[in-house]
Design a protein around this motif. Structure first.
Motif, mmCIF file in Angstrom:
data_model
loop_
_atom_site.group_PDB
_atom_site.id
_atom_site.type_symbol
_atom_site.label_atom_id
_atom_site.label_comp_id
_atom_site.label_asym_id
_atom_site.label_seq_id
_atom_site.Cartn_x
_atom_site.Cartn_y
_atom_site.Cartn_z
ATOM 1 N N ASN A 140 -48.984 3.643 33.348
ATOM 2 C CA ASN A 140 -47.985 4.064 31.513
ATOM 3 C C ASN A 140 -49.303 4.772 31.129
ATOM 4 O O ASN A 140 -49.309 4.622 29.722
ATOM 5 N N ILE A 141 -50.143 2.932 31.187
ATOM 6 C CA ILE A 141 -51.168 3.282 29.362
ATOM 7 C C ILE A 141 -52.097 4.459 29.991
ATOM 8 O O ILE A 141 -52.696 5.162 29.418
ATOM 9 N N ILE A 142 -52.280 5.049 30.904
ATOM 10 C CA ILE A 142 -53.419 6.103 31.425
ATOM 11 C C ILE A 142 -52.407 7.561 30.879
ATOM 12 O O ILE A 142 -52.935 8.736 30.948
ATOM 13 N N GLU A 143 -51.111 7.987 31.257
ATOM 14 C CA GLU A 143 -50.043 8.315 31.638
ATOM 15 C C GLU A 143 -50.584 8.940 29.825
ATOM 16 O O GLU A 143 -50.514 10.071 29.334
ATOM 17 N N GLY A 144 -50.242 7.950 28.767
ATOM 18 C CA GLY A 144 -50.389 7.540 27.576
ATOM 19 C C GLY A 144 -51.744 8.675 27.231
ATOM 20 O O GLY A 144 -51.915 9.680 26.291
#
Length: 1012
Positions: A140-144
């Motif tokens: 989720n952090i990377i997608e953000g």
């Protein structure tokens, strides 16, 4: 009231132990802003904080606060992995912290650690390793991060993370959203120029290829350079042939252009495969496919560039004449120096006028000097493959076998080597002849020449039969023939990383006692692993661990060639370590020189890297630094490199000075006095060193080679390890590696000509004819002008000195006059008697100033001012800001950025001349130092669209001109086909004083009665 600053967090920490959950929540929130000051104190309670994070008694936001607190404490403790783990568990608390003032450094570190962890997990997953699955919170952090980069327009950052984390779907998503071709180009360059593995690199390139839109002349074909580089790197005919089929017949000119561009940088076996897979075509397309097959042989390009170099030859013969006059011809090293200087200056021009004018000097060559002199013909006629056998006919071994004449073996071996140089890049026609000669030759000198010629002509052919023939020669254990066989075996198997041939070569290298053979095989192994990157690692490790320094020397070159052009950090670090730690001077010198082969795509970095090495106490390291600068910065005129080299021309060690002279010639090739302030002083330095009889022979040799390189190819070529499409120039890299071996064996210096790249704009129409047209260079002519020709020394006229008259003689004459007047004698008689000592009263010449009685020249005495007939204009004529150049003109790599085609012109190129926008004339008068990336792409052979096909066009005649009866001398360059093709006009340079005399003519009767 003054607020006291808090000196401890003990009070707040005590609340963590309270039984009431409200106190604990308050403590967690209060401790977060205190961490930067009291992290050491808080760290003593880290176990308690972790337990609160895992406790189910606290609400979620309190647990998030506990995780954030633990993360920040671990961050200050330097435990970044633990810090990331707790940050992932902090959820909303971490997102709030990211927006807080003062937390930027902590957040950036955690995010970068998250990206690194994600890349590590994704890479291991793609390689099939058993690793833990990617944490959904991390995902989720990377997608953000991806979303935020795309929203902010920071596409290149997102592409960089996507490439490293194997997320190719992100790249396609960005391109589908933006349709920006430059982003695809950026992705391709990123994966090519950084340290990705070969497998992943090819995977990315195959993914990118279908994303590129269809090329067409209507849209300007702006991405042809990118496609060319991609196809050359993949070397896959299954992608190339369908692309050509899609271009024909609608975009025929573009298909020709793409074919010419692929030939510039493509491997020989790849081009042959594409040529064989092209279809025959129907009635309309058959001529097009036939032309494409002809272009893919490489011979069309070679013929066009050969004609370009012949027509534009601007060699200054006076420089050669001066070098010949000051170097002792009977010395082998000086004879070889002049041979190489002449060969480089006339490379590809087919002009052997200097040799014809100096047959007596040529006859002084003996043994290996004769070998080098004959091989020099191959450099001069490089590319003239159609007449190669004819030109070298007087030298080549006859069909009856080797000549038994003394010294003939050296000229025969040199001729075979020359034949390989002539056919480099299009050598399929002579490889069979060279193989047969190699098998039938008995003498090691002829075998040496045949093996070198075979290796260069068959470079990269991967022909196992040729490899076996060379192996047979190697097993004779002749030092001379075996060395050449070792080089040639590597050249034949160039870039294959074939395990079995390498094993055979290394086994023999360990068994033989000949250092020459070991060196040939060591460099041969390096050629086998050319551009294979990580596939060479095990062999490099094996070679660098050898006790024999020659094998370690080969290991250094294996490492450099395997990662050529990648600037791989690990490889650079390894070479720098070897350069300062190995016990062998040869290995240390090679390690420094090899840096050039890794870093030539970023030449501006090289001076900074070798700066300290150039000041080393070890002269071999300093010598390696000179060649590293020369090879990596060749043709750029980079002033930073010149400033390091200029002091090294005064080094106390002769071979360091030699390296500096050679490197300056490489860097300043095709520079003008307006663009490079060091050019004039460097040329003067060469002349001074070559003329100085007290200078060391090695340094004079280097200065002579430098003179040849700075004016290489009739002043119409540059030295470049990059092709015009921006891919690695294989021939040039191989040529420079071979050239570096001149330290041990001078004849290998001839291979430098493989790196000579003609620089010009050569426009062709659909019939591959050369139309007459002009294009614009938007820069002052002097910026890219040819250097001025050397002026012959003026012969000073000896002035007639007037006879000096002594004062005593004047008194005697005056006395005689008075006496004669008293006696009434005729003055005329006195004059006749004393004509020799009469007082001088000559008529003064009608010049301003007085004549000195000593020198007969005008003295600087004051004179009456003259009234000028017209006022003299002191104003200097201003130089135009641009110029028009005809087709077939020299255009240097730096000049390409200033080239444009007039919009109203009849002919327009199908692709951009350069991959950069057209620049305006620089106001400062100087050209910025160009890196190869900025100058790569463009120039060369351009296919032209005829906008007025109904009009009759004018074309340049490329047919050979008729032989000239009496060639112009006085240092003028002779441009035209060699006499071998048109009939010799004078004594042939193949004449040998030791040759048998011709038979006497048959008896005949002279017709005295008919003299007419």
């Amino acid at each position: 009231m003054v607020v006291r600053s808090q000196s401890s967090a003990a009070g707040v920490l005590a609340l963590l132990s309270e039984p009431d959950a409200l106190f604990k929540q308050h403590a967690l929130k209060a401790l977060n802003p205190l961490v930067p000051r009291f992290w050491a104190e808080i760290s003593e309670h880290i176990a308690l904080i972790e337990s609160l994070y895992e406790s189910d008694d606290l609400p979620k936001d309190a647990r998030d606060s506990a995780a954030l607190l633990a993360s920040k404490v671990y961050y200050y403790l330097g435990e970044y992995d633990e810090s990331l783990s707790f940050a992932l568990g902090a959820g909303n608390a971490f997102e709030a912290e990211a927006r807080a003032v003062g937390s930027e450094e902590y957040v950036e570190t955690v995010v970068s650690k998250a990206i690194d962890r994600y890349i590590q997990l994704r890479t291991a997953e793609k390689l099939g390793s058993k690793v833990e699955a990617v944490d959904p919170r991390l995902q989720n952090i990377i997608e953000g991060i991806f979303s935020r980069c795309i929203e902010d327009g920071e596409y290149k950052q997102a592409i960089g993370i996507a490439l490293e984390s194997r997320r190719l779907d992100v790249i396609s998503g960005i391109y589908n959203q933006t349709h920006d071709l430059s982003l695809l180009t950026y992705s391709m360059e990123a994966v090519l120029d950084t340290g990705f593995s070969l497998v992943y690199r090819d995977q990315v390139l195959r993914f990118l290829f279908p994303l590129f839109p269809e090329v067409s002349t209507k849209e300007g074909a702006t991405h042809v350079h990118t496609l060319t580089r991609l196809l050359v790197t993949l070397a896959d005919s299954s992608l190339t042939v369908p692309l050509f089929l899609s271009l024909i017949p609608k975009n025929t000119l573009l298909s020709y252009q793409l074919a010419f561009d692929l030939v510039e940088g493509g491997a020989r076996d790849y081009l042959d495969t594409v040529r064989s897979e092209l279809p025959e075509g129907d009635e309309t397309t058959k001529p097009i496919f036939d032309k494409l097959r002809s272009i893919f042989t490489g011979q069309e390009s070679v013929k066009i560039y050969l004609e370009f170099l012949k027509r534009n030859n601007k060699t200054d013969h006076l420089i050669l004449k001066h070098t010949k006059d000051v170097l002792e011809s009977r010395s082998s090293i000086y004879h070889t120096a002049l041979t190489l200087q002449n060969a480089f200056m006339h490379a590809g021009t087919t002009s052997d006028q200097f040799l014809r004018d100096n047959l007596e000097w040529l006859a002084l060559a003996s043994n290996w000097s004769k070998f080098s002199a004959t091989a020099g013909l191959g450099v001069i006629h490089k590319g003239y493959f159609e007449q190669g056998m004819t030109i070298l006919g007087p030298y080549l071994p006859s069909g009856e076998g080797e000549s038994t004449m003394q010294g003939a073996a050296y000229s025969e071996g040199g001729a075979l080597y020359a034949l390989g140089l002539i056919s480099a890049g299009c050598g399929s026609g002579v490889t069979d002849y060279l193989r047969d000669t190699l098998k039938s030759a008995q003498g090691e000198v002829v075998q040496h020449g045949a093996a070198l010629g075979l290796g260069i002509a068959g470079m990269g052919s991967k022909n196992m039969e040729t490899f076996e023939d060379l192996k047979t020669t190697l097993f004779t254990d002749s030092a001379v023939a075996g060395e050449a066989a070792g080089y040639a075996m590597g050249l034949i198997m160039l870039g294959t990383a074939a395990a079995e041939p390498v094993q055979e070569m290394l086994t023999y290298a360990r068994e033989t006692n000949h250092e020459k053979i070991i060196r040939g095989l060591a460099i041969g192994v390096a050629f086998v692993f050319y551009s294979r990157q990580e596939e060479a690692n095990s062999t490099v490790k094996l070679l660098l661990a050898e006790k024999d320094p020659i094998l370690r020397y080969g290991g250094v070159y294996t490492l450099a060639l395997a990662y050529a052009g990648t600037a791989n950090n690990d490889a650079v670090r390894q070479l720098l370590h070897i350069a300062v730690s190995d016990v062998s001077d040869d290995v240390r010198r090679a390690a420094v020189t090899s840096l050039a082969f890794l870093l030539f795509k970023n030449p501006s970095q090289v001076p900074r890297i070798v700066q300290l090495l150039s000041e080393s106490y070890n002269p071999h390291v300093r010598c390696g630094a000179t060649l590293a600068l020369g090879i990596a910065c060749a043709g750029t005129g980079l002033q930073d490199a010149v400033e390091i080299l200029e002091p090294m021309t005064k080094d106390s060690v002769d071979f360091v000075r030699q390296g500096a002279f050679i490197a300056l010639g490489m860097i300043l090739v095709e520079q003008s006095e307006a663009s490079s302030p060091s050019l004039a002083s460097t040329r003067a330095l060469y002349t001074k060193v070559v003329s100085d009889k007290h200078e060391d022979p090695v340094a004079r040799f280097g200065a002579s080679i430098g003179q040849g390189l700075i004016d290489a190819g009739g002043r119409n070529v540059t030295i470049s390890l990059l092709s015009r499409a921006g891919s690695r120039n294989t021939n040039a890299i191989v040529g420079m590696v071979m050239f570096c071996q001149f330290w041990y064996w001078y004849p290998l210096a001839h291979c430098a000509c493989l790196a000579f790249e003609p620089t010009g704009i050569i426009g062709l129409d659909a019939d591959l004819k050369v139309p007459k047209f002009e294009f614009t260079s938007n820069a002052r002519p002097s910026l890219f002008a040819y250097p001025a020709s050397t002026k012959p020394p003026k012969k000073e006229a000896v002035a007639k000195v007037a006879t000096a008259v002594l004062s005593t003689t004047a008194k005697v004459k005056a006395r005689e006059k008075r006496k004669a007047a008293e006696e009434g004698m005729d003055l005329d008689e006195v004059k006749k008697e004393g004509d020799g000592d009469a007082e001088m009263k000559e008529e003064t010449p009608a010049v301003s100033g007085d004549i000195s009685p000593i020198t007969g020249s005008i003295s600087n005495l004051a004179e009456e001012p003259k009234v000028p007939s017209a006022p003299a204009k002191a104003t200097r004529k201003s130089e135009p800001s641009s110029e028009m150049l005809p087709n077939f003109s020299r255009v240097t790599p730096a000049q390409l950025a200033y080239i444009s085609f007039p919009a109203e012109g009849r002919y327009q190129p199908v692709r951009p001349v350069s991959n950069r926008p057209v620049a305006k004339a620089p106001k400062s008068g100087k050209v910025a130092n160009l890196t190869p990336q900025s100058s790569a792409g463009g120039g060369g052979i351009l296919m032209l669209v005829d906008l007025r096909p109904d009009e009759e066009g004018e074309f340049l005649d490329l047919s050979p001109p008729p032989p000239v009866a009496d060639a112009a001398t006085n240092g003028a360059a002779v441009v035209g086909p060699p006499a071998a093709a048109t009939g010799p006009s004078g004594p042939h340079i193949a004449l040998d004083e030791s040759a048998p005399e011709a038979d006497t003519p048959e008896p005949f009767e002279y017709p005295f009665g008919n003299d007419a």
